[in-house]
Design an enzyme around this catalytic site. Structure first.
Site, PDB file in Angstrom:
ATOM      1  N   GLU A 230       0.826  -1.209   0.000  1.00  0.00           N
ATOM      2  CA  GLU A 230       0.000   0.000   0.000  1.00  0.00           C
ATOM      3  C   GLU A 230       0.862   1.262   0.000  1.00  0.00           C
ATOM      4  O   GLU A 230       0.661   2.165  -0.810  1.00  0.00           O
ATOM      5  CB  GLU A 230      -0.917  -0.003   1.226  1.00  0.00           C
ATOM      6  CG  GLU A 230      -1.820   1.205   1.333  1.00  0.00           C
ATOM      7  CD  GLU A 230      -2.790   1.309   0.190  1.00  0.00           C
ATOM      8  OE1 GLU A 230      -3.623   0.416   0.045  1.00  0.00           O
ATOM      9  OE2 GLU A 230      -2.712   2.275  -0.591  1.00  0.00           O
TER      10      GLU A 230
ATOM     11  N   ASP B  21       1.185   4.170  -2.864  1.00  0.00           N
ATOM     12  CA  ASP B  21       0.786   5.548  -2.561  1.00  0.00           C
ATOM     13  C   ASP B  21       1.940   6.526  -2.800  1.00  0.00           C
ATOM     14  O   ASP B  21       1.754   7.575  -3.418  1.00  0.00           O
ATOM     15  CB  ASP B  21       0.349   5.671  -1.095  1.00  0.00           C
ATOM     16  CG  ASP B  21      -0.926   4.888  -0.802  1.00  0.00           C
ATOM     17  OD1 ASP B  21      -1.601   4.483  -1.763  1.00  0.00           O
ATOM     18  OD2 ASP B  21      -1.234   4.677   0.382  1.00  0.00           O
TER      19      ASP B  21
ATOM     20  N   SER C 299      -7.310   2.077  -3.971  1.00  0.00           N
ATOM     21  CA  SER C 299      -6.087   2.507  -3.303  1.00  0.00           C
ATOM     22  C   SER C 299      -5.114   3.164  -4.264  1.00  0.00           C
ATOM     23  O   SER C 299      -4.324   3.999  -3.865  1.00  0.00           O
ATOM     24  CB  SER C 299      -5.358   1.278  -2.776  1.00  0.00           C
ATOM     25  OG  SER C 299      -5.687   1.027  -1.473  1.00  0.00           O
TER      26      SER C 299
END
Ligand SMILES: *[C@@H]1O[C@H](CO)[C@@H](O)[C@H](O)[C@H]1NC(C)=O
Ligand SMILES: *[C@@H]1O[C@H](CO)[C@@H](O)[C@H](O)[C@H]1NC(C)=O
Ligand SMILES: *[C@@H]1O[C@H](CO)[C@@H](O)[C@H](O)[C@H]1NC(C)=O
Ligand SMILES: *[C@@H]1O[C@H](CO)[C@@H](O)[C@H](O)[C@H]1NC(C)=O
Ligand SMILES: *[C@@H]1O[C@H](CO)[C@@H](O)[C@H](O)[C@H]1NC(C)=O
Ligand SMILES: *[C@@H]1O[C@H](CO)[C@@H](O)[C@H](O)[C@H]1NC(C)=O
Ligand SMILES: *[C@@H]1O[C@H](CO)[C@@H](O)[C@H](O)[C@H]1NC(C)=O
Ligand SMILES: *[C@@H]1O[C@H](CO)[C@@H](O)[C@H](O)[C@H]1NC(C)=O
Ligand SMILES: *[C@@H]1O[C@H](CO)[C@@H](O)[C@H](O)[C@H]1NC(C)=O
Length: 642
Positions: free
Chosen positions: A292, A296, A559
């Site tokens: 994640e 990001d 995401s």
């Protein structure tokens, strides 16, 4: 028969003469938990001498004007557009009134909880005292039971509903511990399966975008250039919960996948909240922790550079329950939101100092973390799993950030109209409304997410390329999993069962519901046409390039979409600042006023809960929102506003 009538009469007689608690005879139901709780079994009555840390949340002032206030600074047609509030103005406007404090304090004293036992939170918005179960049962006219957690065998004390005297209700938001049972940590919205791209090691122009979305592909698709400014104070913020950033992957990504040179020592500003730590070098590549944050930070930094990025690492990550909640993050930003000595809602928010072995020993962070103009969060929770009062209170806090000039973006979820289990990745839907809206793996009612259900959040859905040639445009993401339908990946979207339809999206939502009515009855989704609908916008969310543990992968999830959209907003704010203007705060009223600034996505849907979900249609839809960004057109809109 006769004697029972006499008995009632005698009770009334006695009550009317024992004055101090007379008001308590006018108890009104204040909160009630809907339905049975998954994973918790109700056991015996709690022992009357057991001590409860009771917290009473006081009603804040002026909340009925929340929508008016936020639209006043964010609606492009308002004369006060862009005139953001100071933190002081926000705190003063919403602080509980003196009569609210006094009203609750007097009631407690009258009920036998002496004033010397009361303490107040920093923001004076909570009153706290330690009460026995017996005292608290009388105070709230309820019964406390032990609840056993089916998996861990742990116990909690809770009631199923509680009451307050009519005269006190107007001062009390909610009380704890009462109906709360869940410790729902935020879950990341990320397709658990990521595809290794061993054959690819670097830039491949626009020819391979279908296989691997690079920054080059995004720039071509949404027509934006590399960032070329870094205005002071316009750093972008990203929150991470338990997904630690592995720093060596960042320079590898910059070296192999960006066109503009980014120095290899470029790292985000690290902001630790409640024990949040940077790169955990021993992280577990099986659970994908770190994927994640890789996604990001690699994508966002490449888009916004030379502007800087901030990593807000929330919670110590020692134990699944101590990872933190959005409240822990909000506490760190806003001291006036902090509650009494940490732990906002027992059993929902984690406790600091963390009582778990090896946990963070410091107190809950209360204020002091810097506020960024744009925040991107790729996590969420299940609307039906959290008390309504808890969600409403937090939603107001997101609104307050908007008032102060902040844009908050959250991922819409990866399970279509379904949701995910906290403990695993199984899709969960809701049981029928008569049984109670709690999560059930076999439920058929759609399950909205929190906090994308909050009207003061910008919710981001996911798309993918229609074909090999990027000029063919985009469709809603669709990645069914033939082995296990629970791992299907469709953009999250739907209609809240908690929050009402905000005026800024009313025309767009009404257009969808009247022109393309989804043919599901009210027990499948909230088809009233009066509830908040999401997502608001979307962006590419499949086969997005990351470097993870030194190798290249393609990752999917809303995401991925959320930091992409948030980075584009940061670039647009840079353009405004360069033109002598301020950043845009809460985005939605402006975005809904300019649907022409989006690539409308009209193909696809978001199946789940044993249904086909909703379908993309011309205009806003509950799959891809208004669509994906058209940078030149958005730039025109951003620069045209004061
Ligand atoms: C309540 O009890 C706990 C545990 O004994 C103690 O730490 C805390 O200070 C007490 N709080 C108040 C307001 O008395
Ligand atoms: C980066 O590029 C180098 C040189 O082409 C290559 O050897 C390496 O495998 C690439 N790394 C990744 C993660 O793609
Ligand atoms: C994404 O990547 C996968 C795996 O490399 C590839 O098979 C697929 O064609 C790509 N595109 C889509 C839409 O899945
Ligand atoms: C970079 O600079 C050019 C020329 O000043 C400007 O027009 C452009 O919008 C800037 N930013 C981006 C992200 O393209
Ligand atoms: C994860 O770790 C195992 C054992 O160390 C290793 O064999 C495997 O290749 C690793 N997976 C990835 C994706 O790096
Ligand atoms: C971080 O590393 C430590 C060991 O150094 C380990 O005990 C801990 O579980 C790790 N945390 C996470 C969230 O992986
Ligand atoms: C869901 O339905 C399946 C198939 O009928 C059943 O095997 C399973 O036990 C059910 N799960 C729950 C939690 O009820
Ligand atoms: C992609 O489509 C555009 C517009 O239809 C066309 O001009 C271009 O040649 C196509 N590119 C490829 C590689 O086929
Ligand atoms: C549907 O949404 C409205 C507006 O928010 C709300 O009042 C109503 O209770 C919701 N219905 C259900 C069944 O949750």
């Amino acid at each position: 028969m006769r004697s029972s009538i006499l008995l009632i009469a005698a009770t009334c007689f006695a009550a009317s003469f024992s004055a101090p608690t007379a008001d308590n005879h006018n108890f009104v139901l204040h909160e009630k938990r809907d339905g049975a709780h998954h994973q918790w079994t109700k056991r015996t009555r709690a022992h009357p001498d057991e001590i409860l840390p009771v917290r009473i949340g006081l009603i804040q002032s002026n909340l009925h004007k929340a929508e008016e206030y936020i639209l006043d600074v964010s609606d492009p047609s308002s004369p006060n557009f862009g005139r953001h509030w100071s933190a002081e103005k926000v705190a003063n406007t919403f602080a509980p009134a003196k009569k609210t404090h006094d009203g609750v304090a007097e009631w407690l004293v009258k009920s036998g909880i002496d004033a010397t036992r009361h303490t107040y939170s920093t923001g004076r918005n909570w009153i706290q005292f330690n009460g026995t179960v017996a005292e608290t049962e009388q105070l709230f006219n309820t019964e406390y039971h032990y609840y056993e957690h089916d998996l861990s065998g742990g116990y909690r004390i809770a009631c199923d509903e509680y009451h307050l005297p009519q005269s006190v209700r107007e001062y009390v938001d909610f009380a704890m511990p009462t109906i709360q049972l869940e410790g729902m940590r935020p879950i990341r919205n990320l397709l658990p399966k990521i595809a290794a791209k061993s054959s690819q090691t670097g830039l491949t122009g626009l020819a391979n975008c279908y296989d691997l979305i690079t920054i080059e592909c995004l720039r071509a698709l949404y027509q934006f250039g590399p960032g070329n400014t870094s205005a002071a104070g316009n750093e972008m913020g990203i929150g991470e919960w338990a997904d630690f950033l592995y720093l060596p992957d960042l320079p590898l990504f910059f070296a192999n996948y960006t066109t503009q040179p980014i120095p290899s020592n470029t790292v985000p500003e690290f902001i630790s909240i409640d024990g949040g730590q940077t790169a955990n070098l021993t992280y577990d590549n099986e659970t994908g922790s770190g994927v994640e944050s890789a996604l990001d930070f690699q994508t966002s930094y490449s888009i916004i550079y030379p502007q800087k990025l901030r990593l807000y690492q929330v919670g110590d990550g020692v134990n699944i329950d101590s990872v933190g909640t959005f409240n822990i993050f909000l506490d760190a930003l806003d001291a006036s939101y902090c509650t009494y000595l940490g732990g906002d809602a027992p059993y929902v928010d984690p406790e600091y100092p963390d009582p778990n072995e090896g946990g963070y020993e410091g107190p809950l962070q209360c204020g002091g973390a810097p506020i960024s103009n744009v925040f991107s969060f790729s996590y969420n929770q299940i609307e039906a799993a959290l008390p309504v009062s808890y969600q409403v209170r937090q939603c107001h806090e997101w609104m307050k950030l908007g008032l102060q000039g902040v844009s908050v973006l959250f991922a819409a979820g990866d399970s279509g109209v379904a949701n995910r289990y906290n403990a695993g990745y199984e899709n969960s839907c809701l049981t029928s409304p008569d049984v109670g809206p709690y999560v059930d793996v076999n439920g058929t009612r759609f399950s909205p997410s929190f906090p994308t259900n909050c009207p003061w959040i910008t919710a981001v859905g996911a798309t993918f390329l229609k074909g090999e040639n990027i000029s063919d445009g985009e469709v809603a993401v669709a990645l069914p999993d033939s082995d296990d339908p629970k791992n299907d990946y469709y953009s999250g979207g739907g209609f809240s069962n908690v929050f009402a339809l905000p005026s800024y999206q009313s025309a767009a939502v009404t257009n969808y519901l009247t022109k393309y009515p989804p043919h599901y009855p009210s027990h499948i989704y909230n088809n009233s046409g009066t509830s908040r609908a999401y997502p608001d916008v979307s962006a590419i969310g499949l086969n997005v390039t990351i470097v993870y543990l030194g190798k290249t992968f393609g990752v999917g999830g809303t995401s991925a979409s959320t930091p992409i959209f948030a980075s584009i907003v940061t670039l647009l704010n840079e353009e405004r600042i360069a033109a002598g203007k301020g950043p845009i705060c809460f985005l939605n009223p402006m975005l809904y006023a300019h649907p022409e600034a989006f690539n409308d996505i009209t193909v696809g849907g978001n199946p789940g809960c044993g249904s086909a979900g909703f379908k993309c249609q011309p205009g806003w839809d509950p799959v891809t929102g208004l669509g994906t960004p058209n940078y030149p057109k958005l730039k025109e809109v951003f620069l045209s506003l004061p």
